[in-house]
Motif scaffolding. Structure first.
Motif, mmCIF file in Angstrom:
data_model
loop_
_atom_site.group_PDB
_atom_site.id
_atom_site.type_symbol
_atom_site.label_atom_id
_atom_site.label_comp_id
_atom_site.label_asym_id
_atom_site.label_seq_id
_atom_site.Cartn_x
_atom_site.Cartn_y
_atom_site.Cartn_z
ATOM 1 N N HIS A 63 22.710 57.888 24.848
ATOM 2 C CA HIS A 63 21.358 57.904 25.390
ATOM 3 C C HIS A 63 21.370 58.813 26.619
ATOM 4 C CE1 HIS A 63 19.771 54.709 22.762
ATOM 5 N NE2 HIS A 63 21.021 54.273 22.789
ATOM 6 N N SER A 65 19.205 60.544 28.073
ATOM 7 C CA SER A 65 18.105 60.384 29.023
ATOM 8 C C SER A 65 17.978 58.945 29.505
ATOM 9 C CB SER A 65 16.782 60.841 28.393
ATOM 10 O OG SER A 65 16.512 60.139 27.191
ATOM 11 N N ARG A 76 15.006 49.822 32.406
ATOM 12 C CA ARG A 76 15.276 51.149 31.839
ATOM 13 C C ARG A 76 16.551 51.704 32.470
ATOM 14 N NH1 ARG A 76 11.076 54.808 30.365
ATOM 15 N NH2 ARG A 76 11.726 56.112 32.114
ATOM 16 N N LEU A 97 17.091 58.722 21.208
ATOM 17 C CA LEU A 97 16.214 57.698 21.760
ATOM 18 C C LEU A 97 16.441 56.407 20.995
ATOM 19 C CD1 LEU A 97 12.862 59.697 22.059
ATOM 20 C CD2 LEU A 97 14.600 59.353 23.828
ATOM 21 N N ASP A 100 13.012 52.350 23.260
ATOM 22 C CA ASP A 100 11.898 52.952 23.985
ATOM 23 C C ASP A 100 11.728 54.401 23.551
ATOM 24 O OD1 ASP A 100 9.964 53.818 25.686
ATOM 25 O OD2 ASP A 100 11.067 53.445 27.547
ATOM 26 N N ASP A 101 10.923 54.588 22.510
ATOM 27 C CA ASP A 101 10.539 55.938 22.114
ATOM 28 C C ASP A 101 9.053 56.150 22.394
ATOM 29 O OD1 ASP A 101 9.567 54.274 20.130
ATOM 30 O OD2 ASP A 101 10.879 55.049 18.556
ATOM 31 N N THR A 103 7.793 55.568 26.161
ATOM 32 C CA THR A 103 7.799 56.178 27.493
ATOM 33 C C THR A 103 8.874 57.257 27.604
ATOM 34 O OG1 THR A 103 9.372 54.642 28.559
ATOM 35 C CG2 THR A 103 7.067 53.970 28.445
ATOM 36 N N ARG A 104 9.836 57.250 26.709
ATOM 37 C CA ARG A 104 10.824 58.330 26.631
ATOM 38 C C ARG A 104 10.465 59.187 25.416
ATOM 39 N NH1 ARG A 104 14.966 57.026 30.218
ATOM 40 N NH2 ARG A 104 15.389 54.792 30.514
ATOM 41 N N SER A 105 10.579 60.491 25.551
ATOM 42 C CA SER A 105 10.082 61.397 24.517
ATOM 43 C C SER A 105 11.160 62.352 24.032
ATOM 44 C CB SER A 105 8.910 62.216 25.077
ATOM 45 O OG SER A 105 9.387 63.104 26.090
ATOM 46 N N GLU A 108 11.734 64.933 26.692
ATOM 47 C CA GLU A 108 12.637 64.478 27.752
ATOM 48 C C GLU A 108 14.087 64.505 27.265
ATOM 49 O OE1 GLU A 108 13.276 60.641 30.734
ATOM 50 O OE2 GLU A 108 12.147 60.411 28.873
#
Length: 386
Positions: A63, A65, A76, A97, A100-101, A103-105, A108
């Protein structure tokens, strides 16, 4: 240029004492006799004095990010810093990801992949995340994989997990088809990296996908397969059918219904399943939560790339030869993911190299020929590391 002298090379097969000449990020020469080089080349030299030299680890599940978020926004997990990889002997990563896909893209994720590349590591990523429809940059997983160079597949799509979007067989087949075709178009892996939860359905969806479609089994790569002992047995059978399975190096409590990564790899290698179809990854940067009967988080840990080196040392301590353990961390991953130049020590390959000290620590780490760790300490850190 850099000359490594007196290395005990595992490529991953044992080659014995060798000298290596590196330049331009590549391995230029390997030989048993030390070369005589003209002084005008201005070659630096490091004498490894018989230390074991292995390919840099490829962590295929990171992960990059940050992950987490299952117990509120404060949970997070931050993105891992550069030296967290290199101190663990990791020179290549594949980012993704998870839960949380939203708020995380994908954008990112890509920014962190590019940042790691700027800092000297090799990095790729998956489009998507736990859920269907998958998170993408272009609006299509086929276009993401075909047109965006670092994106090599879909992942980590969740099945048999209460956090998944409960994908149907048709949805899985459509996504796997898009990944496969995009891989053919672009020369990439084109796989679906599947998160496996604790659900009682296990790998049934993958078995049905193999039974009812023309897709090659290699397209489906389940991960976390050692989280339940029965799930692991299912994974071994799928590997015999042609799938590649990924073991996660997470902590396992005594008496828990799971296999530690070292135990899982030994059991896999003893099962008769193809040895090239197994890998070990860390889940670095991702949270490792436990849930109560109502699906609420009751405890949390965080994955780190160091668990891969810990697993390798555990395998060696139980007597597994280094050359038999290494492919799951190196060449097997590079083969499945079609990472050219990675996973092996040979002339023309990338100079991703790790020298292990007597205690099994990463004493020297080179990523694309650049020195990141020397004498067991980081000599290159990320922008925001002290």
């Amino acid at each position: 240029m850099l000359l490594l002298r007196n290395a005990d090379v595992y490529a991953p097969e044992a080659l014995g004492r060798r000298h290596l000449l590196l330049g331009g990020g590549k391995i230029l020469w390997i030989g048993a006799d030390e070369p005589v080089l003209p002084e005008s080349l201005d070659v630096d030299t490091i004498d490894l004095d018989g230390a074991r030299l292995v390919p840099g680890f490829i962590d295929g599940h990171v992960h990059v990010s940050g992950g987490g978020g299952e117990a509120g926004f404060a949970t997070r997990v931050p993105a891992p810093l550069l030296s967290r990889y290199t101190m663990a002997g990791v020179t290549s990563v594949v980012g993704l990801l998870g839960t949380d896909d939203a708020t995380r893209s994908t954008a990112e994720l890509l920014s962190h992949v590019y940042a790691l590349r700027e800092q000297g590591l090799s990095a790729w990523g998956y489009c998507g995340g736990y859920h269907v429809p998958p998170a993408t940059l272009t609006g299509s997983v086929r276009s993401d994989i075909a047109l965006i160079e670092p994106l090599i597949g879909i992942g980590e799509l969740a099945i048999s997990d209460h956090r998944s979007s409960q994908p149907t067989l048709d949805e899985l087949l459509r996504l796997a088809s898009d990944a496969h075709v995009a891989g053919l178009m672009s020369g990439k892996a084109g796989i679906v990296h599947l998160h496996l939860g604790d659900g009682k359905r296990g790998l049934d969806l993958v078995r049905r996908a193999l039974d009812t479609s023309e897709l090659p089994p290699r397209v489906f790569q389940p991960t976390h397969v050692n989280r339940k002992r029965a799930l692991f047995e299912e994974a071994v059978e799928l590997a015999k059918r042609g799938c590649h399975v990924d073991i996660t190096a997470f902590p396992v409590e005594e008496g828990e219904d799971a296999w530690p990564a070292d135990e899982a790899l030994v059991r896999y290698l003893d099962s008769g399943a193809p040895p090239q179809r197994v890998s070990i990854s860390s889940d670095a940067g991702g949270c490792l939560p436990c849930f109560d009967g109502e699906g609420r988080v009751c405890g949390m840990d965080v994955g780190h790339s160091g668990s891969m080196l810990e697993t390798l040392n555990a395998l060696l301590a139980r007597g597994l030869p280094l050359e038999r353990a290494l492919p799951a961390f190196t060449s097997n991953v590079a083969g499945l993911l079609r990472l050219a130049g990675k996973g092996r020590i040979a002339v023309g390959m990338d100079a991703d190299l790790v020298a292990l000290d007597a205690a099994g620590r990463a004493d020297l780490v080179l990523a694309r020929g650049g020195v990141h760790v020397r004498a067991g300490a980081p000599v290159r850190r990320g922008m925001f590391e002290r």
